[in-house]
Design a protein around this motif. Sequence first.
Motif, mmCIF file in Angstrom:
data_model
loop_
_atom_site.group_PDB
_atom_site.id
_atom_site.type_symbol
_atom_site.label_atom_id
_atom_site.label_comp_id
_atom_site.label_asym_id
_atom_site.label_seq_id
_atom_site.Cartn_x
_atom_site.Cartn_y
_atom_site.Cartn_z
ATOM 1 N N ALA A 1 0.808 -1.219 0.000
ATOM 2 C CA ALA A 1 0.000 0.000 0.000
ATOM 3 C C ALA A 1 0.845 1.275 0.000
ATOM 4 O O ALA A 1 0.664 2.139 -0.875
ATOM 5 N N PRO A 2 1.788 1.458 0.944
ATOM 6 C CA PRO A 2 2.590 2.687 0.906
ATOM 7 C C PRO A 2 3.503 2.765 -0.303
ATOM 8 O O PRO A 2 3.783 3.855 -0.810
ATOM 9 N N LEU A 3 3.967 1.614 -0.783
ATOM 10 C CA LEU A 3 4.780 1.596 -2.001
ATOM 11 C C LEU A 3 3.995 2.166 -3.180
ATOM 12 O O LEU A 3 4.476 3.046 -3.909
ATOM 13 N N LEU A 4 2.765 1.686 -3.368
ATOM 14 C CA LEU A 4 1.965 2.120 -4.508
ATOM 15 C C LEU A 4 1.497 3.562 -4.364
ATOM 16 O O LEU A 4 1.369 4.282 -5.360
ATOM 17 N N LEU A 5 1.252 4.018 -3.130
ATOM 18 C CA LEU A 5 0.885 5.422 -2.938
ATOM 19 C C LEU A 5 2.030 6.342 -3.357
ATOM 20 O O LEU A 5 1.808 7.384 -3.987
ATOM 21 N N GLY A 6 3.250 5.969 -3.006
ATOM 22 C CA GLY A 6 4.400 6.770 -3.415
ATOM 23 C C GLY A 6 4.565 6.804 -4.922
ATOM 24 O O GLY A 6 4.838 7.858 -5.510
ATOM 25 N N ILE A 7 4.399 5.647 -5.565
ATOM 26 C CA ILE A 7 4.503 5.587 -7.028
ATOM 27 C C ILE A 7 3.398 6.427 -7.669
ATOM 28 O O ILE A 7 3.647 7.183 -8.618
ATOM 29 N N GLU A 8 2.188 6.318 -7.145
ATOM 30 C CA GLU A 8 1.079 7.087 -7.716
ATOM 31 C C GLU A 8 1.330 8.589 -7.600
ATOM 32 O O GLU A 8 1.090 9.347 -8.551
ATOM 33 N N LEU A 9 1.813 9.018 -6.435
ATOM 34 C CA LEU A 9 2.067 10.447 -6.281
ATOM 35 C C LEU A 9 3.155 10.919 -7.238
ATOM 36 O O LEU A 9 3.068 12.001 -7.814
ATOM 37 N N GLY A 10 4.193 10.083 -7.431
ATOM 38 C CA GLY A 10 5.244 10.428 -8.382
ATOM 39 C C GLY A 10 4.724 10.533 -9.794
ATOM 40 O O GLY A 10 5.076 11.452 -10.550
ATOM 41 N N LEU A 11 3.852 9.599 -10.196
ATOM 42 C CA LEU A 11 3.267 9.628 -11.537
ATOM 43 C C LEU A 11 2.365 10.847 -11.718
ATOM 44 O O LEU A 11 2.376 11.496 -12.769
ATOM 45 N N ILE B 1 7.256 0.139 6.892
ATOM 46 C CA ILE B 1 8.335 1.118 6.742
ATOM 47 C C ILE B 1 9.143 0.837 5.479
ATOM 48 O O ILE B 1 9.505 1.759 4.735
ATOM 49 N N ASN B 2 9.427 -0.430 5.191
ATOM 50 C CA ASN B 2 10.113 -0.766 3.935
ATOM 51 C C ASN B 2 9.309 -0.276 2.734
ATOM 52 O O ASN B 2 9.857 0.328 1.800
ATOM 53 N N GLY B 3 8.003 -0.554 2.739
ATOM 54 C CA GLY B 3 7.158 -0.106 1.638
ATOM 55 C C GLY B 3 7.111 1.404 1.536
ATOM 56 O O GLY B 3 7.095 1.964 0.426
ATOM 57 N N GLY B 4 7.093 2.081 2.687
ATOM 58 C CA GLY B 4 7.093 3.536 2.679
ATOM 59 C C GLY B 4 8.377 4.111 2.121
ATOM 60 O O GLY B 4 8.359 5.049 1.314
ATOM 61 N N MET B 5 9.521 3.554 2.539
ATOM 62 C CA MET B 5 10.799 4.028 2.008
ATOM 63 C C MET B 5 10.888 3.779 0.505
ATOM 64 O O MET B 5 11.346 4.646 -0.257
ATOM 65 N N ASP B 6 10.437 2.602 0.068
ATOM 66 C CA ASP B 6 10.460 2.300 -1.368
ATOM 67 C C ASP B 6 9.529 3.230 -2.137
ATOM 68 O O ASP B 6 9.843 3.659 -3.253
ATOM 69 N N GLY B 7 8.373 3.550 -1.543
ATOM 70 C CA GLY B 7 7.454 4.473 -2.177
ATOM 71 C C GLY B 7 8.040 5.861 -2.330
ATOM 72 O O GLY B 7 7.860 6.526 -3.364
ATOM 73 N N VAL B 8 8.768 6.323 -1.309
ATOM 74 C CA VAL B 8 9.454 7.618 -1.400
ATOM 75 C C VAL B 8 10.479 7.600 -2.530
ATOM 76 O O VAL B 8 10.532 8.510 -3.370
ATOM 77 N N ILE B 9 11.291 6.557 -2.570
ATOM 78 C CA ILE B 9 12.376 6.478 -3.552
ATOM 79 C C ILE B 9 11.824 6.430 -4.978
ATOM 80 O O ILE B 9 12.216 7.221 -5.841
ATOM 81 N N LEU B 10 10.895 5.511 -5.226
ATOM 82 C CA LEU B 10 10.384 5.352 -6.589
ATOM 83 C C LEU B 10 9.516 6.537 -6.999
ATOM 84 O O LEU B 10 9.558 6.977 -8.152
ATOM 85 N N GLY B 11 8.732 7.060 -6.059
ATOM 86 C CA GLY B 11 7.925 8.233 -6.373
ATOM 87 C C GLY B 11 8.781 9.428 -6.741
ATOM 88 O O GLY B 11 8.482 10.149 -7.712
ATOM 89 N N MET B 12 9.861 9.658 -6.001
ATOM 90 C CA MET B 12 10.751 10.774 -6.314
ATOM 91 C C MET B 12 11.497 10.524 -7.618
ATOM 92 O O MET B 12 11.705 11.455 -8.412
ATOM 93 N N ASP B 13 11.901 9.286 -7.865
ATOM 94 C CA ASP B 13 12.561 8.963 -9.140
ATOM 95 C C ASP B 13 11.659 9.320 -10.317
ATOM 96 O O ASP B 13 12.099 9.909 -11.319
#
Length: 487
Positions: free
Chosen positions: A131-141, A207-219
Amino acid sequence: MCNMTLFRLSFFVLASSYCFTVYSRPAGVHLRNMDSFIRAVQQVEDSNPSLSPLALVRALRRTAGHDDGMTIHFLGASYNASDAPPEVLETAILNASSFSFFDKAIHHIVTDYGEERGVVLAPDGTTVALAPLLLGIELGLKAKMEGTPAVGIFPLTLGRTLGLSFLSLQDFPSSFRLGPNGCWDNVEHPKVFKLSRPATLATDAVINGGMDGVILGMDISNLSPHEQPQALSDILKGYYSFILHEGQGFDAVTGHISPRRREISRSILEPLDLHSQVMETLTLVWKLEKTEWIALDTGVGKAVKDGLQTFVHKYWDCPQIIPRCQWGAKAYRGTPIPLSRPLQFLYVHHTYEPSSPCLTFPNCSRDMRSMQRFHQEDRGWSDIGYSFVVGSDGYIYEGRGWNHLGTHTRGHNDIGYGVSIIGNYTATLPSRHSMDLLRHQLVQCAVNGGALAANFTIHGHRQVVNYTTCPGDAFFSEIRSWEHFRE
């Protein structure tokens, strides 16, 4: 929980609506690993070639029912007029695999039996909440499409969960306000992930998913104007399904991959005022929930400050350590003997056999089991001898750990930790990344956590045991230049 004030209980109830609910339903039959999730996503993409990555992650959010107030505040509703109608998107998902698969894969829950769902086993051996991983990716997109900064990426991926976790467990020791980790029933065919102790809102997987979401979303948000985002499956493959090549390994990696999540997320987030970020996130949560009165409590700021100190130590200062149950350790024979901490020495080893560096979680786990079998069966020891073992896959593997006497350095086991890097380093050095994990991250973690004395001494194994050349001539020459080394 029984002794919590009503005020703090309200945090727990509020927080659980965001991050997990407790219920008991039979586990699904799908394998819960990242590879299976990526394959399911790719099926959706292949069946719907015109579906944009942003439309797909929105559809996945809708499927998992993640349209809460804060998510809508930053991302809007999961149905956007520019997307296909929601019934079309949901039909596409059902055609690719099943609505049930994505719902169970993404929706994060912890059952009353301590099973964490909505998490998957990544190829590197760590566990990630989707869930947090995909939220970060969505925000980045979304930011990329609109040409705007990725505002809200920290609140959505980490800030809300961390803040609510800090506040919901104020009566507990700081080390219990985050985590825990857990272990899978079978790393080759993972279906059930059991936590090692009662869950907080911010489990290690979240927390892992959140960190990954931050990284991929910012990328994604930082792509140049002429670059188009990859398909979602390709984004995930590039980050999780990488290959380290023999002879180069981690030292040749320049891109963002999952074993570097702590290092990269720190570089992105540490320049921010995290205390202010979490406080602003909580203020927004309370505004959206119409519970602004909670902010009047004078203990909120201190709880956030203390919680962030724990977060920084546990998830940034300390390296990721793969637990024993994850690499398939057999039980300790007998009763472990506790250490009297802090210890004064760190003894550096190489394994010699296995003689080659391990570059993947499966290979490093196999090497750990092989060494444990040799130490228990051939040498008659109670367990694998080392306190910790460093792989060349970006991770450290738990041996005897911080609290129990090892069998690594004869005559010195009770005054120091024994840490070995997998491989034979008589003529060559370990990777720079492996050495840095030991030299900088593990020792900083040990000192800050009270396991090693601040004025500890590093010795090579050969310095205190006469019959060995361990840790190899090349590696021993290297550690002689390290801080804390003594002749």
